[in-house]
Design an enzyme around this catalytic site. Sequence first.
Site, PDB file in Angstrom:
ATOM      1  N   GLY A 178      -4.296   0.620  -7.213  1.00  0.00           N
ATOM      2  CA  GLY A 178      -4.583  -0.540  -8.063  1.00  0.00           C
ATOM      3  C   GLY A 178      -5.756  -0.302  -8.552  1.00  0.00           C
ATOM      4  O   GLY A 178      -6.522   0.678  -8.780  1.00  0.00           O
ATOM      5  N   HIS A 204      -7.848   1.127 -14.364  1.00  0.00           N
ATOM      6  CA  HIS A 204      -8.618   1.185 -15.413  1.00  0.00           C
ATOM      7  C   HIS A 204      -8.118   2.229 -16.452  1.00  0.00           C
ATOM      8  O   HIS A 204      -6.824   2.399 -16.092  1.00  0.00           O
ATOM      9  CB  HIS A 204     -10.203   2.002 -14.721  1.00  0.00           C
ATOM     10  CG  HIS A 204      -9.907   2.928 -14.150  1.00  0.00           C
ATOM     11  ND1 HIS A 204      -9.341   4.225 -14.344  1.00  0.00           N
ATOM     12  CD2 HIS A 204     -10.101   3.234 -12.784  1.00  0.00           C
ATOM     13  CE1 HIS A 204      -9.367   5.021 -13.603  1.00  0.00           C
ATOM     14  NE2 HIS A 204      -9.844   4.654 -12.451  1.00  0.00           N
ATOM     15  N   HIS A 260      -6.047   5.139 -15.383  1.00  0.00           N
ATOM     16  CA  HIS A 260      -4.661   4.706 -14.701  1.00  0.00           C
ATOM     17  C   HIS A 260      -3.372   4.523 -16.005  1.00  0.00           C
ATOM     18  O   HIS A 260      -2.413   4.893 -16.238  1.00  0.00           O
ATOM     19  CB  HIS A 260      -4.532   3.613 -14.064  1.00  0.00           C
ATOM     20  CG  HIS A 260      -5.298   3.832 -12.731  1.00  0.00           C
ATOM     21  ND1 HIS A 260      -6.472   3.066 -12.530  1.00  0.00           N
ATOM     22  CD2 HIS A 260      -5.167   4.492 -11.644  1.00  0.00           C
ATOM     23  CE1 HIS A 260      -6.908   3.385 -11.332  1.00  0.00           C
ATOM     24  NE2 HIS A 260      -6.231   4.354 -10.638  1.00  0.00           N
ATOM     25  N   GLN A 317      -5.882   6.914   4.441  1.00  0.00           N
ATOM     26  CA  GLN A 317      -6.312   7.841   3.481  1.00  0.00           C
ATOM     27  C   GLN A 317      -7.994   7.618   3.384  1.00  0.00           C
ATOM     28  O   GLN A 317      -8.928   8.512   2.991  1.00  0.00           O
ATOM     29  CB  GLN A 317      -6.104   8.284   2.107  1.00  0.00           C
ATOM     30  CG  GLN A 317      -6.258   7.133   1.158  1.00  0.00           C
ATOM     31  CD  GLN A 317      -5.427   7.479  -0.201  1.00  0.00           C
ATOM     32  OE1 GLN A 317      -4.223   7.412  -0.293  1.00  0.00           O
ATOM     33  NE2 GLN A 317      -6.101   7.881  -1.341  1.00  0.00           N
TER      34      GLN A 317
END
Length: 298
Positions: free
Chosen positions: A34, A37, A40, A64
Site C-alpha cells: 500500500g 505512489h 507502484h 518483514q
Amino acid sequence: MPNLPIVTRVRELQARADRERAAGRRIALVPTMGALHAGHLSLVAEARKHADSVWMSIFVNPTQFNDPKDFEGYPVDTARDLALAAEQGVDVVFCPTAEELYPEGAQTWVDVQGLTDCLCGASRPGHFRGVTTVVAKLLLAARPHVAVFGQKDFQQCAVIRRMVSDLGFGVEIVAAPTVREPDGLALSSRNVHLGPEARLQALSLVRALDAAEAAVARGETDRAGLLAKVRAEIDSAPLAALDYAELCDPDTLEPAPPQLAGASLLALAVEFSPDAPGRGGRVRLIDNRVLGPNPSAQ
Ligand code: PAF
C-alpha cells in the site's frame, strides 16, 4: 471504486485464479504494502504488458519489519490506495488480514540463504525471511503467471527470483525500472516521513550514484576509490548516516573484485535523522545503479 473487486480470503482468490486460468487468461500480480505512489502505478502498467488481468495485493507484512517502530509508523491509507488502483485499471485487489495470511499456529517460513547475507539482509536481520514467506503465500493465493516488482529493491528482486526458481513456482518475475522524482530521488513510501531539510539531503543518494557512474565512465575501476566517492557524497549531508555502500556482482551479490571487471551493482542504504528533535523517527532509504558495461540491466 466502481467495479473493483476486493478479495480478502485466500480461497476466494484461488478460485478466481482457477477461473481465469481455465478461460485461458494470463494473470499478473503486483504485490505491494500500500501507500501507493507513481512507482507502484508503473508496476501496474508493466504488469499490463504481460497479462490479461492485473491483480494487486495490499498487505503491510508484519514479518518483514525488523524494527517494530518502523511497522507501526508505516503509512496506511487503504481508501486512497483502492481509488488509485481502480484509476490505474487494476482488475482485482487482494487485501488479506494478518490472520488470513498467518493463520494461528503457523510455523512455516521460506528462507533464502546466501543472497540474503549481505546488503539489507545484513543490516535488517529476518527482513528477507519475512519477504520471501509473504511473497510465497501471495503467489500461492493469486496463482499468477507473472509477478512484477520494483528494481529499487534490487536485492529483493534477486532473492525472490532465487526462491521462485528453487521452489519451482512457475511464475515469471519481472523487475521494473525505478521511478524517480524530477530531482532524482527514488520514489519510496518512506519519503513522506522526510522533513524538508532531510528531503533536500536525501538527494545525496542520487548524487553518490551519479558520482560513481561518472567515475566509471571516465575509466576508473578501483572499487575502494569508487566507494570513497560515494561515501564523500553521503558524508556531505549532515542528517545522513551511511548504513552500507557496496559494489557487487549483480547476479550473485558477491563483493566486486578490487578492480571492477564487468557490470557491478552499486547499492546504498542511508538513514536520515529527523530535521529537528522530536520531529518523527529516522528514515531509511535505499537506492542502486548497475555500473559498467551493461547499464541496461538497471
Ligand atoms: O516491496 C514490497 O513492497 C514488499 O517487500 C512486498 C514485496 C510487497 C512484500 O511484502
